[in-house]
Design an enzyme around this catalytic site. Structure first.
Site, PDB file in Angstrom:
ATOM      1  N   LYS A   9       0.843  -1.194   0.000  1.00 37.06           N
ATOM      2  CA  LYS A   9       0.000   0.000   0.000  1.00 37.06           C
ATOM      3  C   LYS A   9       0.878   1.243   0.000  1.00 37.06           C
ATOM      4  CE  LYS A   9      -3.250   2.133   3.252  1.00 37.06           C
ATOM      5  NZ  LYS A   9      -4.040   1.876   4.461  1.00 37.06           N
ATOM      6  N   SER A  25      -3.826   3.568 -17.185  1.00 39.06           N
ATOM      7  CA  SER A  25      -2.996   3.176 -16.054  1.00 39.06           C
ATOM      8  C   SER A  25      -2.668   4.315 -15.102  1.00 39.06           C
ATOM      9  CB  SER A  25      -1.697   2.530 -16.526  1.00 39.06           C
ATOM     10  OG  SER A  25      -0.867   3.519 -17.108  1.00 39.06           O
ATOM     11  N   TYR A  58      -3.657  -0.524 -13.650  1.00 37.24           N
ATOM     12  CA  TYR A  58      -2.355  -1.169 -13.482  1.00 37.24           C
ATOM     13  C   TYR A  58      -1.278  -0.098 -13.419  1.00 37.24           C
ATOM     14  CZ  TYR A  58      -1.854  -0.315 -18.488  1.00 37.24           C
ATOM     15  OH  TYR A  58      -1.780   0.288 -19.717  1.00 37.24           O
TER      16      TYR A  58
END
Length: 131
Positions: A9, A25, A58
């Site tokens: 994270k 992305s 992504y």
């Protein structure tokens, strides 16, 4: 049966750019990706702290040390430059792996420089810093 667990994270990074005309992305400073254990092209969930939007995309590795957080393509519509975002990556684990797993958590300053790297223990309590 496997569990989907938080793997890494990046907490409250500041969006520096949003590029609607890019293919897609999120571009992330490579140092941040490495510190959180997130790979280039790995799927991430993004939460915008200011507006509550939550979406997936992504990663693309950005210039190391740049502090870059840039939402690209359609994702650029989900944030505003200056917003704080949380990037989360998950992994599939067996019950045994999940019991021993401690995700990496990267805290950043206002310039998206690494302020602290740690991991979560039970009930969200932070452990000692890694760096």
């Amino acid at each position: 049966m496997n569990y989907t667990m938080l793997k890494g994270k990046i907490h409250r990074a500041v969006v520096k750019q949003a590029d609607l005309n890019y293919v897609g992305s999120i571009t992330v400073d490579t140092k941040l990706l490495e510190a959180a254990g997130i790979l280039e092209y790995e799927m991430v969930q993004i939460v915008d702290v200011e507006n509550g939007n939550r979406f997936e995309t992504y990663t693309i590795a950005g210039e190391p040390g740049s502090g870059m957080i840039c939402l690209n393509g359609a994702a650029a519509r989900q944030v505003a430059v200056g917003d704080h975002v949380i990037l989360m990556c998950y992994a599939q684990m067996t019950p045994e792996e999940a019991k021993e797993h401690h995700p990496k958590v990267v805290f950043v300053d206002d310039e998206n420089k690494i302020a602290r790297v740690t991991n979560y223990e039970k009930h969200g309590k932070l452990t000692e810093d890694f760096i």
